[in-house]
Enzyme design. Sequence first.
Site, short mmCIF file in Angstrom:
data_model
loop_
_atom_site.label_atom_id
_atom_site.label_comp_id
_atom_site.label_asym_id
_atom_site.label_seq_id
_atom_site.Cartn_x
_atom_site.Cartn_y
_atom_site.Cartn_z
N LYS A 136 0.86 -1.19 0.00
CA LYS A 136 0.00 0.00 0.00
C LYS A 136 0.90 1.24 0.00
O LYS A 136 1.90 1.27 0.72
CB LYS A 136 -0.90 -0.05 1.24
N SER A 158 -9.70 1.61 2.89
CA SER A 158 -8.84 2.35 1.98
C SER A 158 -7.78 1.48 1.28
O SER A 158 -7.20 1.94 0.30
CB SER A 158 -8.14 3.47 2.76
N SER A 162 -9.78 -0.59 7.22
CA SER A 162 -9.23 -0.49 5.86
C SER A 162 -8.50 -1.72 5.34
O SER A 162 -8.17 -1.77 4.16
CB SER A 162 -8.31 0.71 5.74
#
Length: 448
Positions: A52, A127, A151
């Site tokens: 990420k 996210s 997330s």
Amino acid sequence: VVQAYLKRIDDVEDKVNSTLKIMGEEALEKAENLDKNGIQAKGLMGIPYGLKDNMCTMDVETTCASKILYNFKPPYNATVVEKLEQAGSIVLAKMNMDEFAMGSSTENSSFKKTHNPWDIDRVPGGSSGGSAACVAAGEAAFALGTDTGGSIRQPASFCGVVGLKPTYGMVSRYGLIAFASSLDQIGPMTKDVEDCAIVLNAISGHDDKDSTSVVTEKKDFTNYLTKDIKGLKIGVPKEYFQEGLNNEVEQSVREAIKVYKDLGAEIIETSLPTTEYALSAYYIISSAEASSNLARYDGIRYGYRAEDFDGLVDLYKKSRSEGFGSEVKRRIMLGTYALSSGYYDAYYKKALQVRTLIKEDFDNVFKTCDVILSPTCPTTSFKLGEKSNDPLEMYLSDIYTVPVNIAGVPGISIPCGFDSEGLPIGLQLIGKAFGEDTLLKASYAFEQ
Ligand code: GLN
């Protein structure tokens, strides 16, 4: 292996859009070095992963999917990146996300929208949507995500993969760009529970560079992947099965409860009475911390700087106005308001008091239960654009995940079925602090 994954990215990435930067050349070079050194393939050796883009990679752009970090190339690696490198794993790509990890659909990225590989008209969740989508689409063997209020678990649920938010303090946050420091945790997103245990082995453990990381007894989590869960006490909180929960999701989770019964677990009806206050407390605490953490982006030290400005204050204003997206600005304003004198007691302090009550709720349930079982999310994946103009509606999808971060305990989402449209449904299991061993054991038994 790296070539095969790069080929897969080449084949599907125009539909999935999960990456912000593909590090193909660097990855191939690392793989060739491993080959040359004749290192034996074991564990994560030579296994490519997606990272990420809020975790620092030395000399490689790290954007948090925000314009404000324009051209930021960190001079160091995050601890998790170092640890995976030591294990022989290879970073293949930096993954798309909601800007600064604020969101539940990855639509808040400043750069692109990621699509759910199960239905490309739908969101992958967020996210960590890029991380979840890349694993689901086979673009990487596994990925790292971060979870402040869901997330990792919510996108794992939307994309039909396994996602673990470890206990707060289990994984070092050094080199993770902060959203809400008291809630953020890094965790694995994988195809199955065994991979999850292998990745957790590699990334967990104390780190001198993160004062909130905890010294724990070193465990090999793969040792807990047995099917034997006879007598395991599973709590099912009634507040997680009320209004707002989609029927098909509920049905699927109830089926899962039956599976656990058949495996010999004891199911205990239980209650987490403060659940209804969790979302409000979460959005106040996380926004307050974000408003403070994001004050460092001033257009001076690094990242984006506005071109035309009139003096220092104007430079700050313009750089921040142009650099941050609208959701990030909303949180900064919300957080600043909640912390301002006159409102601090009414909002921030109150939210901290609620936090204590939520934690006590969990402590109480864990007096009689080993794990807690619930849906990960009230719904399956929604259509791109469906909720993007309605922040409150978007916040509601975090209802079952945020209490876990507030209490600091570990939570995992594992696939438990599909709805009538063929979209994956996620089952959430919540464990005691540092009870990842039990959590993985219970997850593995279900998966088998
Ligand atoms: N959806 C939540 C939020 O927008 C959770 C985000 C996260 O866990 N990073 O705050």
